[in-house]
Write a protein that holds these residues in place. Structure first.
Motif, PDB file in Angstrom:
ATOM      1  N   HIS A 183     -18.429   3.916  -7.745  1.00 31.62           N
ATOM      2  CA  HIS A 183     -17.995   4.745  -6.616  1.00 31.62           C
ATOM      3  C   HIS A 183     -17.493   3.863  -5.472  1.00 31.62           C
ATOM      4  O   HIS A 183     -16.467   4.168  -4.845  1.00 31.62           O
ATOM      5  N   LEU A 184     -18.213   2.791  -5.227  1.00 28.20           N
ATOM      6  CA  LEU A 184     -17.828   1.884  -4.154  1.00 28.20           C
ATOM      7  C   LEU A 184     -16.478   1.235  -4.449  1.00 28.20           C
ATOM      8  O   LEU A 184     -15.612   1.134  -3.567  1.00 28.20           O
ATOM      9  N   ALA A 185     -16.287   0.798  -5.681  1.00 27.58           N
ATOM     10  CA  ALA A 185     -15.035   0.141  -6.063  1.00 27.58           C
ATOM     11  C   ALA A 185     -13.857   1.099  -5.957  1.00 27.58           C
ATOM     12  O   ALA A 185     -12.776   0.727  -5.480  1.00 27.58           O
ATOM     13  N   LEU A 186     -14.056   2.344  -6.380  1.00 28.64           N
ATOM     14  CA  LEU A 186     -12.971   3.320  -6.299  1.00 28.64           C
ATOM     15  C   LEU A 186     -12.663   3.657  -4.837  1.00 28.64           C
ATOM     16  O   LEU A 186     -11.504   3.885  -4.476  1.00 28.64           O
ATOM     17  N   GLY A 187     -13.702   3.661  -4.001  1.00 27.55           N
ATOM     18  CA  GLY A 187     -13.482   3.857  -2.574  1.00 27.55           C
ATOM     19  C   GLY A 187     -12.665   2.729  -1.973  1.00 27.55           C
ATOM     20  O   GLY A 187     -11.780   2.948  -1.132  1.00 27.55           O
ATOM     21  N   ASP A 188     -12.941   1.503  -2.415  1.00 27.06           N
ATOM     22  CA  ASP A 188     -12.157   0.357  -1.952  1.00 27.06           C
ATOM     23  C   ASP A 188     -10.702   0.486  -2.396  1.00 27.06           C
ATOM     24  O   ASP A 188      -9.773   0.180  -1.635  1.00 27.06           O
ATOM     25  N   ALA A 189     -10.502   0.916  -3.635  1.00 26.20           N
ATOM     26  CA  ALA A 189      -9.140   1.089  -4.151  1.00 26.20           C
ATOM     27  C   ALA A 189      -8.387   2.123  -3.313  1.00 26.20           C
ATOM     28  O   ALA A 189      -7.208   1.935  -2.982  1.00 26.20           O
ATOM     29  N   LEU A 190      -9.062   3.201  -2.962  1.00 24.55           N
ATOM     30  CA  LEU A 190      -8.459   4.239  -2.132  1.00 24.55           C
ATOM     31  C   LEU A 190      -8.078   3.672  -0.764  1.00 24.55           C
ATOM     32  O   LEU A 190      -6.962   3.885  -0.274  1.00 24.55           O
ATOM     33  N   ALA A 191      -8.994   2.935  -0.138  1.00 27.93           N
ATOM     34  CA  ALA A 191      -8.749   2.384   1.199  1.00 27.93           C
ATOM     35  C   ALA A 191      -7.583   1.395   1.195  1.00 27.93           C
ATOM     36  O   ALA A 191      -6.748   1.402   2.111  1.00 27.93           O
ATOM     37  N   VAL A 192      -7.512   0.560   0.173  1.00 28.30           N
ATOM     38  CA  VAL A 192      -6.447  -0.442   0.119  1.00 28.30           C
ATOM     39  C   VAL A 192      -5.097   0.212  -0.153  1.00 28.30           C
ATOM     40  O   VAL A 192      -4.064  -0.216   0.388  1.00 28.30           O
ATOM     41  N   CYS A 193      -5.091   1.259  -0.977  1.00 29.69           N
ATOM     42  CA  CYS A 193      -3.839   2.004  -1.203  1.00 29.69           C
ATOM     43  C   CYS A 193      -3.329   2.578   0.108  1.00 29.69           C
ATOM     44  O   CYS A 193      -2.132   2.488   0.428  1.00 29.69           O
ATOM     45  N   LEU A 194      -4.225   3.162   0.886  1.00 30.93           N
ATOM     46  CA  LEU A 194      -3.842   3.728   2.181  1.00 30.93           C
ATOM     47  C   LEU A 194      -3.358   2.627   3.125  1.00 30.93           C
ATOM     48  O   LEU A 194      -2.364   2.799   3.850  1.00 30.93           O
ATOM     49  N   LEU A 195      -4.051   1.503   3.110  1.00 28.18           N
ATOM     50  CA  LEU A 195      -3.685   0.360   3.955  1.00 28.18           C
ATOM     51  C   LEU A 195      -2.264  -0.102   3.647  1.00 28.18           C
ATOM     52  O   LEU A 195      -1.441  -0.291   4.549  1.00 28.18           O
ATOM     53  N   GLU A 196      -1.969  -0.295   2.374  1.00 30.31           N
ATOM     54  CA  GLU A 196      -0.650  -0.798   1.993  1.00 30.31           C
ATOM     55  C   GLU A 196       0.437   0.226   2.244  1.00 30.31           C
ATOM     56  O   GLU A 196       1.552  -0.121   2.655  1.00 30.31           O
ATOM     57  N   CYS A 197       0.143   1.495   1.995  1.00 31.12           N
ATOM     58  CA  CYS A 197       1.143   2.541   2.240  1.00 31.12           C
ATOM     59  C   CYS A 197       1.477   2.651   3.722  1.00 31.12           C
ATOM     60  O   CYS A 197       2.585   3.032   4.095  1.00 31.12           O
ATOM     61  N   ARG A 198       0.531   2.302   4.572  1.00 29.20           N
ATOM     62  CA  ARG A 198       0.753   2.351   6.024  1.00 29.20           C
ATOM     63  C   ARG A 198       1.300   1.029   6.571  1.00 29.20           C
ATOM     64  O   ARG A 198       1.515   0.894   7.764  1.00 29.20           O
ATOM     65  N   ASN A 199       1.497   0.052   5.690  1.00 31.96           N
ATOM     66  CA  ASN A 199       1.934  -1.280   6.129  1.00 31.96           C
ATOM     67  C   ASN A 199       1.006  -1.830   7.209  1.00 31.96           C
ATOM     68  O   ASN A 199       1.442  -2.406   8.207  1.00 31.96           O
ATOM     69  N   PHE A 200      -0.281  -1.636   6.981  1.00 33.70           N
ATOM     70  CA  PHE A 200      -1.310  -2.075   7.920  1.00 33.70           C
ATOM     71  C   PHE A 200      -1.389  -3.593   7.859  1.00 33.70           C
ATOM     72  O   PHE A 200      -1.738  -4.173   6.841  1.00 33.70           O
ATOM     73  N   SER A 201      -1.039  -4.252   8.962  1.00 34.40           N
ATOM     74  CA  SER A 201      -0.893  -5.706   8.978  1.00 34.40           C
ATOM     75  C   SER A 201      -2.174  -6.409   9.417  1.00 34.40           C
ATOM     76  O   SER A 201      -3.134  -5.770   9.867  1.00 34.40           O
ATOM     77  N   SER A 202      -2.162  -7.741   9.326  1.00 36.60           N
ATOM     78  CA  SER A 202      -3.309  -8.520   9.782  1.00 36.60           C
ATOM     79  C   SER A 202      -3.498  -8.361  11.292  1.00 36.60           C
ATOM     80  O   SER A 202      -4.619  -8.390  11.795  1.00 36.60           O
ATOM     81  N   ARG A 203      -2.389  -8.155  12.024  1.00 36.29           N
ATOM     82  CA  ARG A 203      -2.503  -7.924  13.464  1.00 36.29           C
ATOM     83  C   ARG A 203      -3.161  -6.578  13.751  1.00 36.29           C
ATOM     84  O   ARG A 203      -3.946  -6.444  14.692  1.00 36.29           O
ATOM     85  N   ASP A 204      -2.832  -5.573  12.936  1.00 30.50           N
ATOM     86  CA  ASP A 204      -3.497  -4.274  13.071  1.00 30.50           C
ATOM     87  C   ASP A 204      -4.988  -4.424  12.795  1.00 30.50           C
ATOM     88  O   ASP A 204      -5.831  -3.864  13.497  1.00 30.50           O
ATOM     89  N   PHE A 205      -5.295  -5.192  11.747  1.00 32.97           N
ATOM     90  CA  PHE A 205      -6.690  -5.425  11.383  1.00 32.97           C
ATOM     91  C   PHE A 205      -7.426  -6.127  12.526  1.00 32.97           C
ATOM     92  O   PHE A 205      -8.553  -5.769  12.868  1.00 32.97           O
ATOM     93  N   ALA A 206      -6.765  -7.110  13.121  1.00 32.25           N
ATOM     94  CA  ALA A 206      -7.386  -7.862  14.201  1.00 32.25           C
ATOM     95  C   ALA A 206      -7.685  -6.973  15.403  1.00 32.25           C
ATOM     96  O   ALA A 206      -8.699  -7.147  16.085  1.00 32.25           O
TER      97      ALA A 206
END
Length: 325
Positions: A162-185
């Motif tokens: 469940h945790l791994a699939l949640g991570d996969a979901l979050a990263v898909c959303l991150l990449e689709c939003r072009n969430f950058s390292s500056r956004d993360f910071a």
């Protein structure tokens, strides 16, 4: 208590069980997973993740991951939801309900209430034939063969999946939003992680003096400048300009004694002993990048420039104080 002699074997079996379960999730990714990602990307409300027992713990971690990667999310305990917390759900929200069986009593009570709210519902389950899965808009399939627990009871492999699939979901959303390292910071300003992502050389070099001498400076002037600024080095600048010619370090002074006779020392100038074209970093350089250069070159300071002009020094001690090392 008699400890088994095969502790490492037990641990290895657990890790193999969970690793194989995660790999199998790849085959379960389908249009429902894609639809879930697309629905969240189009969402006007928030993602609310819920569960009970160990699933609630996993839900809380997924919420933290979503929030830190640009997807606003809230945690709602499934038991608390049916005792008042359901009020946090709005019809424009998206609910992810986590359950291994998908058939627990609390979930069966909660699902109709969520549907009545009008929010979209995704089931993160290990049983796609369950009540939860059958009554959800999207199914995130986290089916496992068995738990790592020898009794096949304690949530171990299921919660990992469940945790791994949640991570996969979050990263898909991150990449689709072009969430950058500056956004993360911008969402992680505290601690060494945040500093690695936003701290720049310009934030550090002005914390101390900027030792510099001209090309014609004599040995006494050089030593006084290095000693007074206490950085173990000085920049060498072209006469009456801020143009960088080189650098002189403590090591250059020691090596000078092996290159020149004693009678030549009084005539030595900065230009005679400097290292020309030294390594530099721009004021806009990230501090973590400056640290990487120091570590690679095995040096303790770097000259800082702006538009090619000398500005000062950044020292390893500056980075140590900021917790980057």
């Amino acid at each position: 208590m008699n400890l088994p002699k095969n502790i490492n074997i037990i641990a290895k079996n657990v890790l193999q069980n969970e690793a194989q379960a995660i790999l199998k999730l790849i085959d379960y990714l389908d249009e429902s997973f894609v639809g879930c990602v697309e629905a969240i990307l189009a969402l006007k409300g928030r993602v609310v993740v819920t569960g009970i027992g160990k699933s609630a713990n996993i839900a809380a971690k997924i919420v933290a991951t979503l929030n830190s990667t640009g997807t606003p999310a809230l945690f709602m305990h499934a038991a608390d939801a049916i005792h008042g917390d359901l009020g946090m759900i709005q019809n424009e929200d998206f609910v992810i309900c986590i359950s291994k069986s998908g058939n627990t009593p609390e979930i069966k009570v909660l699902v109709p209430l969520l549907k009545r709210k009008g929010a979209k519902l995704a089931a993160l389950v290990s049983n796609v034939d369950s009540y939860l899965a059958q009554n959800s808009d999207f199914v995130l399939n986290a089916t496992i063969d068995r738990e790592a627990c020898p009794n096949n009871l304690a949530p171990t492999t299921s919660t990992t999946a469940h945790l791994a699939l949640g991570d996969a979901l979050a990263v898909c959303l991150l990449e689709c939003r072009n969430f950058s390292s500056r956004d993360f910071a911008s969402l992680h300003p505290g601690g060494s992680l945040g500093k690695k992502l936003y701290l720049k050389v310009e934030d550090l070099y002005h914390l101390h003096g900027a030792p510099a001498v001209s090309e014609t400076a004599n040995l006494k002037e050089i030593i006084i400048e290095i000693s007074s600024k206490r950085l173990g080095a000085t920049a060498v600048l072209q006469e009456n300009t801020n143009e960088l010619s080189g650098i002189i370090t403590d090591g250059d002074l020691r090596r000078m004694l092996t290159k020149f006779d004693l009678n030549e020392i009084p005539q030595i100038t900065a230009k005679d002993i400097m290292t020309a074209s030294p390594l530099t970093v721009d004021t806009d350089t990230y501090a973590a990048e400056a640290l990487a250069i120091m570590q690679q070159k095995n040096i303790t300071q770097l000259i800082v420039t702006k538009s090619g002009k000398f500005e000062g020094f950044v020292h390893l001690h500056d980075l140590l104080k900021e917790g980057l090392v």
